[in-house]
Each structure stands twice: as C-alpha cells, then as structure tokens.
Design an enzyme around this catalytic site. Structure first.
Site, PDB file in Angstrom:
ATOM      1  N   ASP A 224       0.825  -1.214   0.000  1.00 26.46           N
ATOM      2  CA  ASP A 224       0.000   0.000   0.000  1.00 26.46           C
ATOM      3  C   ASP A 224       0.860   1.267   0.000  1.00 26.46           C
ATOM      4  OD1 ASP A 224      -2.408   1.322  -0.051  1.00 26.46           O
ATOM      5  OD2 ASP A 224      -2.640   1.349   2.126  1.00 26.46           O
TER       6      ASP A 224
ATOM      7  N   HIS B 120       2.110   3.385  -9.093  1.00 23.24           N
ATOM      8  CA  HIS B 120       1.950   1.943  -9.358  1.00 23.24           C
ATOM      9  C   HIS B 120       3.140   1.432 -10.166  1.00 23.24           C
ATOM     10  CE1 HIS B 120      -1.926   2.216  -7.579  1.00 23.24           C
ATOM     11  NE2 HIS B 120      -2.515   2.822  -8.585  1.00 23.24           N
TER      12      HIS B 120
ATOM     13  N   LEU C  86      10.770 -20.545  -5.068  1.00 26.38           N
ATOM     14  CA  LEU C  86       9.805 -19.676  -4.380  1.00 26.38           C
ATOM     15  C   LEU C  86       8.470 -19.753  -5.124  1.00 26.38           C
ATOM     16  CD1 LEU C  86       9.308 -17.118  -2.381  1.00 26.38           C
ATOM     17  CD2 LEU C  86       9.685 -15.766  -4.442  1.00 26.38           C
TER      18      LEU C  86
HETATM   19  C1  IPE Z   1      -5.305  -2.826  -0.176  1.00 26.09           C
HETATM   20  O1  IPE Z   1      -5.013  -1.495  -0.345  1.00 26.09           O
HETATM   21  C2  IPE Z   1      -5.289  -3.521  -1.489  1.00 26.09           C
HETATM   22  C3  IPE Z   1      -3.980  -3.614  -2.153  1.00 26.09           C
HETATM   23  C4  IPE Z   1      -2.842  -3.272  -1.674  1.00 26.09           C
HETATM   24  C5  IPE Z   1      -4.016  -4.176  -3.469  1.00 26.09           C
HETATM   25  P1  IPE Z   1      -6.156  -0.376  -0.398  1.00 26.09           P
HETATM   26  O2  IPE Z   1      -5.475   0.919  -0.505  1.00 26.09           O
HETATM   27  O3  IPE Z   1      -7.146  -0.713  -1.459  1.00 26.09           O
HETATM   28  O4  IPE Z   1      -6.836  -0.572   1.013  1.00 26.09           O
HETATM   29  P2  IPE Z   1      -7.873   0.361   1.794  1.00 26.09           P
HETATM   30  O5  IPE Z   1      -9.070   0.504   0.922  1.00 26.09           O
HETATM   31  O6  IPE Z   1      -7.201   1.661   2.066  1.00 26.09           O
HETATM   32  O7  IPE Z   1      -8.155  -0.376   3.066  1.00 26.09           O
HETATM   33  C1  IPE Z   2      -1.785   0.165  -3.304  1.00 22.41           C
HETATM   34  O1  IPE Z   2      -1.518   1.521  -3.352  1.00 22.41           O
HETATM   35  C2  IPE Z   2      -1.893  -0.429  -4.684  1.00 22.41           C
HETATM   36  C3  IPE Z   2      -3.259  -0.803  -5.077  1.00 22.41           C
HETATM   37  C4  IPE Z   2      -4.309  -0.793  -4.318  1.00 22.41           C
HETATM   38  C5  IPE Z   2      -3.421  -1.237  -6.451  1.00 22.41           C
HETATM   39  P1  IPE Z   2      -2.678   2.590  -3.327  1.00 22.41           P
HETATM   40  O2  IPE Z   2      -3.052   2.907  -4.728  1.00 22.41           O
HETATM   41  O3  IPE Z   2      -3.792   2.136  -2.466  1.00 22.41           O
HETATM   42  O4  IPE Z   2      -1.942   3.824  -2.684  1.00 22.41           O
HETATM   43  P2  IPE Z   2      -2.538   4.849  -1.623  1.00 22.41           P
HETATM   44  O5  IPE Z   2      -3.008   4.058  -0.451  1.00 22.41           O
HETATM   45  O6  IPE Z   2      -3.662   5.568  -2.297  1.00 22.41           O
HETATM   46  O7  IPE Z   2      -1.393   5.742  -1.307  1.00 22.41           O
HETATM   47 MG    MG Z   3      -4.173   2.357  -0.471  1.00 19.49          MG
END
Ligand code: IPE
Ligand code: IPE
Ligand code: MG
Length: 251
Positions: free
Chosen positions: A23, A40, A134
């Site tokens: 995240d 990303h 792995l």
């Molecule tokens: C969780 O991250 C999903 C992934 C890392 C793919 P999110 O950014 O979607 O989670 P929430 O919604 O903040 O809990």
């Molecule tokens: C996690 O990073 C990746 C995915 C959910 C695909 P985020 O896109 O949720 O990044 P933040 O949480 O908005 O910074």
């Molecule tokens: Mg996020």
C-alpha cells in the site's frame, strides 16, 4: 556470510510464508505531484526487490496483494491503467521469474478479467509450474471473504451431490478448498503505507500470522525494509495458544 542474528542474538529463522499488502503507491506519486499510476509503476520495482529478498531469505511462499475485490470501486481510469500495467508486467517479468526458479500463481476471482488477460495468466502459470525455489502468489481481484465463500460453495456442491455430509465439513475441509491450500499458512503479514488494517486480504490463511506494519510507502520498500521485517518476525515468540514457558521449554 555470517548468519544474521536478531535482537535476542538468536539465529534468524525465516518465515516460510510472507504476505504483503503493498500500500501507498498513490500517496508516493502525489508527494511528487505525479498521477497515481506513476506510483503503481514505481511499485513494480519494489515487487522485484521483494521477490529477490524473499529468495535470499529462504522464504518459500510470497503472497502479494496487487488488486483487491474492492479496488474496482476506484475511478475507471485508474482501474484500466492498473489492468494494463498488470498485463505488461506479466509479459515482461515472466522470463526472469522462470529463470530464478519462481513458480507464479495468480489468486483471486479471475472471471472478471478480460479473456486475453486470463489466457496470459494461464500461460505464465504453466510456464513456471515446475519451479520450486519460491512460489509467488499474486492476489488479483482477491478478497479474503470471497476466498472463504468460494470454498464454502465447493463444499456445498459436494453436499448437494451426496458426496459429503454437512457434519463432515471441518476446518480442514474449508482450508483445503481455499486459495494456496497446498502452501503453508501465512507466517508474516506485512502492510506498508502506515495504515493499520488487513483490508480483506488473506483472512483465514493469516489467522495466526505475525503482523508487521511499516510506515514506508510501497515504492520505497526495499531489501533492508524486508530484512527488518524478517528480523522482527524472528524475535517474536509465537505461542499458538500455549504459555510462554511451554514454548521456551520446547525450543
Ligand atoms: C489494499 O489497499 C489492497 C492492495 C494493496 C491491493 P487499499 O489501498 O485498497 O486498502 P484500503 O481501501 O485503504 O483499506
Ligand atoms: C496500493 O496503493 C496499490 C493498489 C491498491 C493497487 P494505493 O493505490 O492504495 O496507494 P494509496 O493508499 O492511495 O497511497
Ligand atoms: Mg491504499
């Protein structure tokens, strides 16, 4: 190379199965005044580093949360770009993963993905199916609640056909029909980005996982961050319901 030691000066016993909620990509990009997709893209480099670090630490399964069942709620543009990125990365990385002995598995409800992406996923899985250094599980359109539900559905079908009695539904049976049933449970669950939640990731498989929350945004998570998590893991006492004294006596 000397065996790394943890704070208790004990040799580090690596976790067999590490799962990561990657995240913070969006915030990483926003901090740089760039569109979220830039984060990303930077996140892909961190995935490479995590795979390398997992292999170096003798981890047997690495499970990465790439796209949750809830992430479809994001703006259409971001979802489309994420799908394109996923396809591109799959194409580009599979050779190297194969060369490094990585077995790739995509876990989640794949039925919602385009036909071409599904074909590509099958091909990539086939290509690496005999590798055993792995296992890399990439969770795409995955949700822990979905996983438990689909396991329950499979068992219900067996009951409907008369192959299974309701009272024969055990924890073991539910576990056998979950994603990654052939792999061990999650030992260490890492979340980057500073939030303290599980966001519907591996719920059953992480029932007894050690949790590790890092403030680093995912694109900044490097080999040292991974190592720190492993060191912290190895300094924890896993009791599985027993007393600390019982665990000490058996170690
Ligand atoms: C969780 O991250 C999903 C992934 C890392 C793919 P999110 O950014 O979607 O989670 P929430 O919604 O903040 O809990
Ligand atoms: C996690 O990073 C990746 C995915 C959910 C695909 P985020 O896109 O949720 O990044 P933040 O949480 O908005 O910074
Ligand atoms: Mg996020």
């Amino acid at each position: 190379m000397s065996v790394p030691k943890n704070a208790n000066h004990k040799a580090i016993i690596p976790p067999q199965h590490v799962a990561i909620i990657m995240d913070g990509n969006g915030r990483w990009a926003q901090q740089r005044f760039r569109p979220r997709v830039f984060g990303h893209q930077a996140g892909v480099k961190a995935v490479r580093r995590a795979v390398k670090a997992a292999i170096e630490h003798g981890v047997k399964s690495l499970t990465l949360f790439a796209f949750s069942s809830e992430n479809w709620s994001r703006p259409e543009n971001e979802v489309n770009l994420l799908m394109q990125l996923f396809m591109k990365v799959l194409q580009r990385e599979i050779k190297l993963l194969d060369k490094n002995g990585v077995k790739l598995k995509i876990i989640g409800d794949l039925s919602r993905f385009s036909e071409s992406l599904q074909t590509q996923i099958n091909k990539a899985e086939q290509q690496t199916t005999n590798n055993n250094i792995l296992t890399l599980n990439v969770a795409a359109n995955y949700g822990g609640c979905w996983d438990i539900t689909q396991s329950a559905q499979q068992l219900a079908q067996q009951v409907a056909k008369g192959e299974l009695k309701p009272e024969q539904i055990t924890e073991q049976k539910i576990a056998q029909n979950l994603c990654m049933a052939e792999q061990g449970p999650v030992d260490l669950l890492i979340r980057t980005g500073g939030d303290l939640r599980i966001s519907n990731f591996v719920l059953w498989q992480a029932a007894y996982a050690e949790l590790y929350f890092s403030k680093e945004l995912w694109p900044d998570f490097d080999e040292t961050c991974f190592e720190n998590a492993v060191i912290e893991f190895s300094s924890r006492q896993r009791r599985f319901g027993k007393t600390g004294e019982q665990v000490e006596a058996n170690s």
